[in-house]
Design an enzyme around this catalytic site. Structure first.
Site, PDB file in Angstrom:
ATOM      1  N   SER A  22       0.824  -1.210   0.000  1.00 29.49           N
ATOM      2  CA  SER A  22       0.000   0.000   0.000  1.00 29.49           C
ATOM      3  C   SER A  22       0.858   1.259   0.000  1.00 29.49           C
ATOM      4  O   SER A  22       0.616   2.207  -0.752  1.00 29.49           O
ATOM      5  CB  SER A  22      -0.932   0.002   1.220  1.00 29.49           C
ATOM      6  N   ARG A  26       1.532   3.889  -3.420  1.00 26.84           N
ATOM      7  CA  ARG A  26       1.235   5.313  -3.234  1.00 26.84           C
ATOM      8  C   ARG A  26       2.485   6.158  -3.417  1.00 26.84           C
ATOM      9  O   ARG A  26       2.434   7.244  -3.999  1.00 26.84           O
ATOM     10  CB  ARG A  26       0.624   5.545  -1.848  1.00 26.84           C
ATOM     11  N   GLY A  92      -4.541  -4.212  -8.777  1.00 28.93           N
ATOM     12  CA  GLY A  92      -5.758  -3.426  -8.672  1.00 28.93           C
ATOM     13  C   GLY A  92      -5.520  -2.069  -8.040  1.00 28.93           C
ATOM     14  O   GLY A  92      -6.113  -1.068  -8.453  1.00 28.93           O
ATOM     15  N   ASP A 305      -8.019  -7.571   3.908  1.00 36.42           N
ATOM     16  CA  ASP A 305      -6.955  -8.488   3.473  1.00 36.42           C
ATOM     17  C   ASP A 305      -6.642  -9.539   4.533  1.00 36.42           C
ATOM     18  O   ASP A 305      -6.002 -10.546   4.247  1.00 36.42           O
ATOM     19  CB  ASP A 305      -5.683  -7.717   3.132  1.00 36.42           C
ATOM     20  N   LYS A 332     -12.059  -8.575  -4.433  1.00 32.31           N
ATOM     21  CA  LYS A 332     -10.599  -8.527  -4.501  1.00 32.31           C
ATOM     22  C   LYS A 332     -10.136  -9.334  -5.721  1.00 32.31           C
ATOM     23  O   LYS A 332     -10.832  -9.372  -6.736  1.00 32.31           O
ATOM     24  CB  LYS A 332     -10.009  -9.056  -3.197  1.00 32.31           C
ATOM     25  N   ARG A 336     -13.121 -13.565  -2.076  1.00 34.71           N
ATOM     26  CA  ARG A 336     -12.360 -14.241  -1.023  1.00 34.71           C
ATOM     27  C   ARG A 336     -13.253 -14.904   0.018  1.00 34.71           C
ATOM     28  O   ARG A 336     -12.830 -15.877   0.648  1.00 34.71           O
ATOM     29  CB  ARG A 336     -11.390 -13.251  -0.361  1.00 34.71           C
TER      30      ARG A 336
END
Length: 425
Positions: A22, A26, A92, A305, A332, A336
Site C-alpha cells: 500500500s 502510493r 488493482g 486483506d 478482490k 475471497r
C-alpha cells in the site's frame, strides 16, 4: 507451479517482513505527480509494485533503481501519452490510482491487465471521474478501460465499496484546475484512506475532511513536493508468519514492524491476542509461539486483506469464530469469502458463508487435499498456513502467485522449518 505443503511440528527462527504494498504503490504514484526527484527507500519488490513502476515510466517518469533505493523524477500532470494500453498486470491498487491520475491529461490514456485484473470493479470510480470532467470508456465497468481529461474539479459522489476509489481521486484532484468536493454515503476499509491522506500531507497537499471521512474539500492547482522516505514493513504480509507461528511456532520472531504506522492490518495482532494467541512485542520484534486458540467475533471492515488468514485461524480455534462486516472481500482478486469457504471445506472445516463474511466452527482437524489458490496471493499464502497444521499433504494450485506481494514467501517459510516444495506442471 503448484506447491506441495506437508505438516510441520515446529517453526522457529526470525523472519523479516518486506515493505508495504500500500505504501509502495502510493509512493511511486506520488513521485510521478511531483515534478522533482523523490527517493523511496526499502520499497516492496513484487509483481504489483513492478506494475506501478511500469505505469509511471509509461506516463513519463524517470525511474532509477539501485539496490533498495528507487529514485523517481516525476512530471506532474504533463504525462507522456502511451501509444498502447499500459499493462498493469495484476495490480488493482495501481489500476485504481493511476486511472484517476491519467484523467488529468487532455488526451486518451488506456489501461489493461491480466485476466484477474479484468474482474476488478471500476464503475464507481469511473462515474466519480466523469462527474469531475473526465471521459471514461470501459468494458462494462471493468478493464480494459481508458480515460481522457483534463479533470477540471467540481463536486462528485464517490462509491465507498472499496477505499481505492476514494484514494485514487484524492491523489488526482489536487492537480485539477478547480477545487474539488467529494461526498460519500459510506466508506469501507477507512484506514487505507488515512494512509493516503498521510502521503498527501507529506507531499505538501492540502485537503480538508470530516472526521468520518465522508466529506472532502481539495483545493485545485496544487503541486506535489518531492519526498525521501523509508517504506514501512507490510502488516498485511506479517499476518501469515503470525498465523503460522500460532499454529506451529516456537519463538518465531517477526521483525521490522512499526506499530505506529497507519496500516489497519496491524489489528491482526490484536485479533490474535483476543483469540488467546501467545504474542509478545519485544523491542523491534514480535515473538509468537503455538497457542490454544479460542474463537471470537471480529469486524474486518478495516482489514479485508486479513480475512483469508483469519479464516484459517478460526479453523484452529476452539468454538465459533465470526468474521463479519467485510463485504468488499468479495471484490478482490477473487471472491475471497466464497473461495476461502470452499477451499477450507475441502480440508474438512465446518464453515457457514455469510453475505458479508463467515462463521467457522473450530475444533475439527484439517486434512491435506488439493486446493485452489484462484491465482490470489493472499489465498495461496493462507492455505499454505492452513496446510502446516493439517494431516497429510496439501497441494495448492499456482502457489507462485504469492509473488504479487511476497516473492520470498516460500523461501522465508522454509527457513523457519516449513516443508514447501514446487511441483512442476
Amino acid at each position: 507451479m503448484d506447491w506441495q505443503v506437508k505438516p510441520v511440528s515446529r517453526l522457529a527462527g526470525r523472519i523479516a517482513v518486506p515493505g508495504s504494498k500500500s505504501h509502495t504503490v502510493r509512493a511511486v504514484i506520488a513521485a510521478l505527480l511531483s515534478e522533482k526527484t523523490s527517493l523511496i527507500h526499502a520499497p516492496l519488490y513484487s509483481a504489483d509494485t513492478r506494475s506501478a513502476l511500469n505505469a509511471v515510466r509509461s506516463l513519463g517518469a524517470d525511474v532509477k533503481e539501485s539496490g533498495t533505493l528507487w529514485q523517481i523524477t516525476g512530471c506532474g500532470k504533463n504525462f507522456t501519452i502511451p501509444a498502447a494500453p499500459v499493462d498493469l498486470g495484476n495490480s488493482g491498487t495501481t489500476m485504481r490510482i493511476i486511472t484517476a491520475c491519467a484523467a488529468l491529461a487532455a488526451e486518451k490514456i488506456s489501461f489493461d491487465g491480466d485476466a484477474s485484473l479484468r474482474t476488478r470493479i471500476m464503475q464507481g470510480e469511473l462515474d466519480a471521474l466523469t462527474a469531475l470532467g473526465a471521459v471514461c470508456e470501459s468494458s462494462g465497468g471493468y478493464a480494459p478501460l481508458s480515460v481522457k481529461g483534463p479533470l477540471h474539479g467540481g463536486h462528485s459522489k464517490v462509491d465507498g465499496t472499496t477505499s481505492q476509489f476514494l484514494t485514487a481521486i484524492l491523489m488526482a484532484a489536487p492537480l485539477a484546475a478547480k477545487n474539488t468536493v467529494l461526498d460519500l454515503d459510506f466508506l469501507n476499509e477507512s484506514d487505507y484512506v488515512r494512509i493516503t491522506l498521510d502521503w498527501l500531507a507529506r507531499c505538501g497537499i492540502k485537503v480538508k475532511y470530516s472526521d468520518d471521512l465522508l466529506h472532502f474539500e481539495i483545493p485545485g492547482n496544487q503541486s506535489y513536493l518531492p519526498f525521501d522516505r523509508v517504506i514501512p514493513a507490510d502488516f498485511s504480509t506479517a499476518a501469515f508468519p503470525l498465523g503460522a507461528a500460532l499454529i506451529a511456532g516456537e519463538n518465531v520472531r517477526i521483525a521490522n514492524l512499526d506499530f505506529t504506522d497507519l496500516q489497519g492490518d496491524k489489528r491482526v495482532f490484536e485479533y490474535a491476542g483476543a483469540m488467546n494467541g501467545n504474542v509478545e512485542v519485544k523491542d523491534d520484534e514480535v515473538v509468537v509461539c503455538a497457542s490454544r486458540l479460542c474463537g471470537g467475533r471480529f469486524d474486518l471492515n478495516a482489514t479485508p486483506d486479513a480475512l483469508p488468514l483469519m479464516a484459517v485461524l478460526g479453523c484452529y480455534a476452539d468454538g465459533e469464530t465470526h468474521l463479519l462486516n467485510v463485504p468488499q472481500a468479495r471484490f478482490k482478486e477473487c471472491d475471497r469469502i466464497a473461495c476461502m469457504c470452499r477451499e477450507l471445506r475441502k480440508m474438512g472445516a465446518d464453515i457457514t458463508e455469510l453475505e458479508d463474511g463467515m462463521i467457522i466452527r473450530g475444533g475439527k482437524k484439517l486434512h491435506g487435499v488439493a486446493v485452489d489458490s484462484y491465482h490470489d496471493h493472499r489465498i495461496a499464502m493462507a492455505l499454505t498456513v492452513a496446510a502446516m497444521g493439517a494431516d497429510g499433504e496439501t497441494v495448492i494450485s499456482d502457489g507462485e502467485c504469492c509473488e504479487v506481494t511476497y516473492p520470498a514467501f516460500a523461501g522465508d517459510f522454509r527457513a523457519l522449518g516449513a516443508n514447501i516444495s514446487v511441483l512442476e506442471k
